[in-house]
Scaffold this motif. Sequence first.
Motif, mmCIF file in Angstrom:
data_model
loop_
_atom_site.group_PDB
_atom_site.id
_atom_site.type_symbol
_atom_site.label_atom_id
_atom_site.label_comp_id
_atom_site.label_asym_id
_atom_site.label_seq_id
_atom_site.Cartn_x
_atom_site.Cartn_y
_atom_site.Cartn_z
ATOM 1 N N GLU A 143 0.798 -1.230 0.000
ATOM 2 C CA GLU A 143 0.000 0.000 0.000
ATOM 3 C C GLU A 143 0.823 1.269 0.000
ATOM 4 O O GLU A 143 0.339 2.330 -0.389
ATOM 5 C CB GLU A 143 -0.957 0.007 1.194
ATOM 6 N N VAL A 168 -5.087 -6.940 -8.190
ATOM 7 C CA VAL A 168 -4.005 -6.414 -7.367
ATOM 8 C C VAL A 168 -4.190 -6.949 -5.950
ATOM 9 O O VAL A 168 -5.204 -6.678 -5.297
ATOM 10 C CB VAL A 168 -3.996 -4.880 -7.369
ATOM 11 N N MET A 170 -3.222 -6.684 -2.389
ATOM 12 C CA MET A 170 -2.571 -5.762 -1.464
ATOM 13 C C MET A 170 -2.131 -6.558 -0.249
ATOM 14 O O MET A 170 -2.946 -6.987 0.571
ATOM 15 C CB MET A 170 -3.509 -4.618 -1.070
ATOM 16 N N ALA A 195 -7.312 0.036 0.631
ATOM 17 C CA ALA A 195 -7.584 -0.624 -0.650
ATOM 18 C C ALA A 195 -8.203 0.351 -1.642
ATOM 19 O O ALA A 195 -7.854 0.364 -2.830
ATOM 20 C CB ALA A 195 -8.507 -1.823 -0.425
ATOM 21 N N LEU A 198 -5.524 2.715 -2.918
ATOM 22 C CA LEU A 198 -4.662 2.064 -3.898
ATOM 23 C C LEU A 198 -5.365 1.942 -5.239
ATOM 24 O O LEU A 198 -4.779 2.189 -6.293
ATOM 25 C CB LEU A 198 -4.230 0.692 -3.397
ATOM 26 N N GLN A 199 -6.639 1.578 -5.218
ATOM 27 C CA GLN A 199 -7.385 1.447 -6.466
ATOM 28 C C GLN A 199 -7.490 2.793 -7.179
ATOM 29 O O GLN A 199 -7.411 2.862 -8.414
ATOM 30 C CB GLN A 199 -8.780 0.871 -6.202
ATOM 31 N N VAL A 223 -8.968 -4.886 -6.511
ATOM 32 C CA VAL A 223 -8.036 -4.894 -5.372
ATOM 33 C C VAL A 223 -8.577 -5.849 -4.324
ATOM 34 O O VAL A 223 -9.709 -5.701 -3.855
ATOM 35 C CB VAL A 223 -7.853 -3.498 -4.784
#
Length: 230
Positions: A143, A168, A170, A195, A198-199, A223
């Motif tokens: 992350e 993905v 994580m 999450a 990150l997306q 994710v």
Amino acid sequence: MSSNAAAEFTLFPLLPAELRTKIWRTMLLERSSIVELRNINDTIIPKSRPPIVFRINEESRQEALRAMRAHSGSLHIPKDEATQNRLYFLPERDMLYFSNDYQFVTPSTESKANMAGTLSLLAASLSETDRSKIQTLAIDIYEWIGVDYLKEVLQELVQFDGLRTLVVVMRDPVEKKSDSDRIFVKWPWSQRKPAYDLQTKLWKMSRHILRYNTQWKEPVIQVVCLGGDE
């Protein structure tokens, strides 16, 4: 069930050959799996074992090989200059997964988790035909990674013109190693903000990549977190 019940179906060899063939093909074609790969010493190594139908008996193995050939279900990955590893998988059903598989990864040791380099190696190891077979690809991401790292990873995906979905994973940087089967699950509600963040980073960067690679078919990005380590 009685304690005297048979542990195996001993009458299976007496079934008609056509029925046995159908059973073997059903075992192979009507299942989905995560096919895990490793980058070891700049060589792509399959970690996952072949589907179980390859390992029952000679008849099941030969029928599985015929079915795979009919579905173009294999990748040829160089093992060295003289030999190749053949990876059997069904592009429409199976997912290739590159795991960093380090017990401890921190921002200071991020270079260990060089996913962009691993994807570049995979692309270089495969023919254009084999690259186009890959429809679903899963990769580990941590992350804290920055925009530049994401850009490098996504840029490598442009070479996989058949890719439809990028999963993905994580990872928890201090999770325990496990040899159990991999399972991908949604993040619990209490941990979904990282999450989501990150997306969002991935979406923005994929938009940037698309501007300079207009022929690229942008994959759907999911994710998830890693299960199966209990």
